[in-house]
Design an enzyme around this catalytic site. Structure first.
Site, PDB file in Angstrom:
ATOM      1  N   ASP A  83      -6.531  -6.060   5.089  1.00  0.00           N
ATOM      2  CA  ASP A  83      -5.719  -4.962   4.918  1.00  0.00           C
ATOM      3  C   ASP A  83      -5.739  -4.105   6.373  1.00  0.00           C
ATOM      4  OD1 ASP A  83      -4.691  -2.603   4.200  1.00  0.00           O
ATOM      5  OD2 ASP A  83      -6.411  -1.640   2.848  1.00  0.00           O
ATOM      6  N   GLY A  84      -4.656  -4.133   6.797  1.00  0.00           N
ATOM      7  CA  GLY A  84      -4.447  -3.236   8.051  1.00  0.00           C
ATOM      8  C   GLY A  84      -3.491  -4.125   9.261  1.00  0.00           C
ATOM      9  N   GLY A  85      -2.427  -3.499   9.522  1.00  0.00           N
ATOM     10  CA  GLY A  85      -1.653  -4.120  10.228  1.00  0.00           C
ATOM     11  C   GLY A  85      -1.221  -5.650  10.035  1.00  0.00           C
ATOM     12  N   GLY A 105       1.246  -1.870   4.167  1.00  0.00           N
ATOM     13  CA  GLY A 105       1.775  -0.748   3.931  1.00  0.00           C
ATOM     14  C   GLY A 105       3.164  -0.461   4.592  1.00  0.00           C
ATOM     15  N   SER A 106       3.139  -0.323   5.933  1.00  0.00           N
ATOM     16  CA  SER A 106       4.222   0.068   6.708  1.00  0.00           C
ATOM     17  C   SER A 106       5.324  -1.070   6.657  1.00  0.00           C
ATOM     18  CB  SER A 106       3.703   0.304   8.353  1.00  0.00           C
ATOM     19  OG  SER A 106       3.001  -0.711   8.435  1.00  0.00           O
ATOM     20  N   SER A 156       0.735  -1.015  -0.157  1.00  0.00           N
ATOM     21  CA  SER A 156       0.039  -0.155  -0.047  1.00  0.00           C
ATOM     22  C   SER A 156       0.960   1.164   0.008  1.00  0.00           C
ATOM     23  CB  SER A 156      -0.941   0.066   1.154  1.00  0.00           C
ATOM     24  OG  SER A 156      -1.409   1.142   1.461  1.00  0.00           O
ATOM     25  N   ASP A 189      -4.914   3.763  -1.825  1.00  0.00           N
ATOM     26  CA  ASP A 189      -6.014   4.181  -0.955  1.00  0.00           C
ATOM     27  C   ASP A 189      -6.259   5.380  -1.269  1.00  0.00           C
ATOM     28  OD1 ASP A 189      -5.772   1.766   1.096  1.00  0.00           O
ATOM     29  OD2 ASP A 189      -3.824   2.188   1.203  1.00  0.00           O
ATOM     30  N   MET A 195     -11.211  -5.371   6.369  1.00  0.00           N
ATOM     31  CA  MET A 195     -10.255  -4.407   6.993  1.00  0.00           C
ATOM     32  C   MET A 195      -9.870  -4.877   8.346  1.00  0.00           C
ATOM     33  SD  MET A 195      -9.628  -2.100   4.876  1.00  0.00           S
ATOM     34  CE  MET A 195      -8.775  -1.015   6.244  1.00  0.00           C
ATOM     35  N   HIS A 222      -8.522   1.061  -3.478  1.00  0.00           N
ATOM     36  CA  HIS A 222      -9.284   0.690  -2.321  1.00  0.00           C
ATOM     37  C   HIS A 222     -10.002   2.183  -2.206  1.00  0.00           C
ATOM     38  CE1 HIS A 222      -9.149   0.066   2.429  1.00  0.00           C
ATOM     39  NE2 HIS A 222     -10.439   0.125   2.083  1.00  0.00           N
ATOM     40  N   MET A 261     -11.848   4.593   0.007  1.00  0.00           N
ATOM     41  CA  MET A 261     -12.450   5.183   1.437  1.00  0.00           C
ATOM     42  C   MET A 261     -13.162   6.438   1.127  1.00  0.00           C
ATOM     43  SD  MET A 261      -9.388   3.401   3.484  1.00  0.00           S
ATOM     44  CE  MET A 261      -8.327   3.359   2.050  1.00  0.00           C
ATOM     45  N   GLY A 299      -2.093   4.168   7.931  1.00  0.00           N
ATOM     46  CA  GLY A 299      -1.212   3.153   7.950  1.00  0.00           C
ATOM     47  C   GLY A 299      -0.602   2.989   9.490  1.00  0.00           C
ATOM     48  N   HIS A 348      -1.693  -1.587  -4.130  1.00  0.00           N
ATOM     49  CA  HIS A 348      -2.744  -1.181  -3.613  1.00  0.00           C
ATOM     50  C   HIS A 348      -2.658   0.537  -3.149  1.00  0.00           C
ATOM     51  CE1 HIS A 348      -6.044  -1.950  -0.604  1.00  0.00           C
ATOM     52  NE2 HIS A 348      -5.562  -1.022   0.010  1.00  0.00           N
ATOM     53  N   MET A 367      -8.556   8.281  -0.309  1.00  0.00           N
ATOM     54  CA  MET A 367      -9.276   8.880   0.910  1.00  0.00           C
ATOM     55  C   MET A 367      -9.752  10.176   0.635  1.00  0.00           C
ATOM     56  SD  MET A 367      -6.785   7.392   4.012  1.00  0.00           S
ATOM     57  CE  MET A 367      -6.215   5.735   4.029  1.00  0.00           C
TER      58      MET A 367
HETATM   59  C1  DX5 Z   1      -5.782   1.809   5.762  1.00  0.00           C
HETATM   60  C2  DX5 Z   1      -5.439   1.517   4.394  1.00  0.00           C
HETATM   61  C3  DX5 Z   1      -4.327   0.599   4.171  1.00  0.00           C
HETATM   62  C4  DX5 Z   1      -2.845   0.818   4.883  1.00  0.00           C
HETATM   63  C5  DX5 Z   1      -2.437  -0.322   5.483  1.00  0.00           C
HETATM   64  O1  DX5 Z   1      -6.805   2.450   5.731  1.00  0.00           O
HETATM   65  O2  DX5 Z   1      -6.577   0.950   3.765  1.00  0.00           O
HETATM   66  O3  DX5 Z   1      -4.107   0.000   2.987  1.00  0.00           O
HETATM   67  O4  DX5 Z   1      -1.991   1.440   4.031  1.00  0.00           O
HETATM   68  O5  DX5 Z   1      -1.119   0.126   6.410  1.00  0.00           O
HETATM   69  P1  DX5 Z   1      -0.538  -1.025   7.264  1.00  0.00           P
HETATM   70  O6  DX5 Z   1       0.033  -1.985   6.545  1.00  0.00           O
HETATM   71  O7  DX5 Z   1       0.803  -0.101   7.904  1.00  0.00           O
HETATM   72  O8  DX5 Z   1      -1.361  -1.396   8.415  1.00  0.00           O
HETATM   73 ZN    ZN Z   2      -6.280   0.003   1.940  1.00  0.00          ZN
END
Ligand code: DX5
Ligand code: ZN
Length: 214
Positions: free
Chosen positions: A175-177, A197-198, A7, A34, A136, A65, A67, A143, A32, A36
């Site tokens: 997606d997430g963590g 992402g991170s 991401s 995002d 999610m 994605h 949002m 992130g 990916h 927003m």
């Molecule tokens: C959060 C995003 C994710 C985000 C995930 O709202 O949809 O795609 O980048 O980041 P990590 O992998 O660091 O949780």
């Molecule tokens: Zn995402």
């Protein structure tokens, strides 16, 4: 087969093209993106014009994605750019059936995303139409958040729902963590598309980070 989609939310936004090329070279399967809007989630990223420029930086498929509120207003633009998956949030779509059809008619694959607090059963009626269910595993918007363990049960429920309606082609994305510590449980629950992402962009060795997730 497990697909890894870094991401770009955790990439260096002043060097997005280089960052995407870097993770492509280091083993990513898709990118990916995002979107927003500062309304559906309390953060703002980029829209279709930026994605149009990024399309030329990689040959990997793009996974958008959304949002955002009023996701239907983005569909035609994303189709022109050549995005593969468009995933919209169930919570943002009072007319989810219509929007999934709109995404298909525009020539793209359609996904539905669920916030942690939204039950999988809310997708029961549209499950035959879906190409992706996105679970999610953090509250969307940022992130680097911690994986919410109860979402593992939802990954399994999503697989059961798809099986119950005979949808053999839809994928389950999480997606997430997602990181080297949580990926095994996510895969064991039935996910085949992992967003990170991170855990990828924040890693000193991105090739090793992607390999560790896989
Ligand atoms: C959060 C995003 C994710 C985000 C995930 O709202 O949809 O795609 O980048 O980041 P990590 O992998 O660091 O949780
Ligand atoms: Zn995402």
């Amino acid at each position: 087969m497990i697909y890894i989609g870094p991401s770009v939310l955790s990439a260096d936004f002043s060097r997005l093209a280089e960052e995407i090329k870097d993770v492509e070279a280091k083993g990513a399967d898709y990118i990916h993106l995002d979107l927003m809007d500062g309304h559906f989630v309390p953060n703002l990223t980029f829209g279709v014009p930026v994605i149009a420029k990024l399309r030329n930086c990689t040959t990997l498929p793009l996974d958008a994605h959304l949002m955002v509120e009023h996701p239907e207003t983005y569909v035609d633009g994303l189709a022109k750019v050549g995005v593969t998956y468009v995933t919209v949030h169930q919570e943002a779509c009072p007319h989810l059936d219509r929007l999934l059809q709109q995404i298909h008619e525009a020539g793209m694959k359609a996904g539905a995303a669920l916030n942690p607090a939204t039950p999988v059963a809310t997708l029961q009626c549209v499950a035959p139409l879906l190409d992706m269910i996105l679970i999610m595993s953090v509250n969307p918007g940022f992130g680097g958040q911690r994986f919410i363990p109860y979402t593992l049960a939802k990954i399994k429920e999503a697989g059961d729902l798809l099986a119950a309606v005979g949808n053999k082609t839809a994928v389950i994305e999480v997606d997430g963590g997602v990181n080297a510590d949580t990926a095994a449980a996510v895969k064991a629950a039935g996910a085949t598309f992992l967003v990170a992402g991170s855990a990828v962009f924040g890693a000193a060795d991105r090739r090793a980070a992607i390999a560790a997730l896989r």
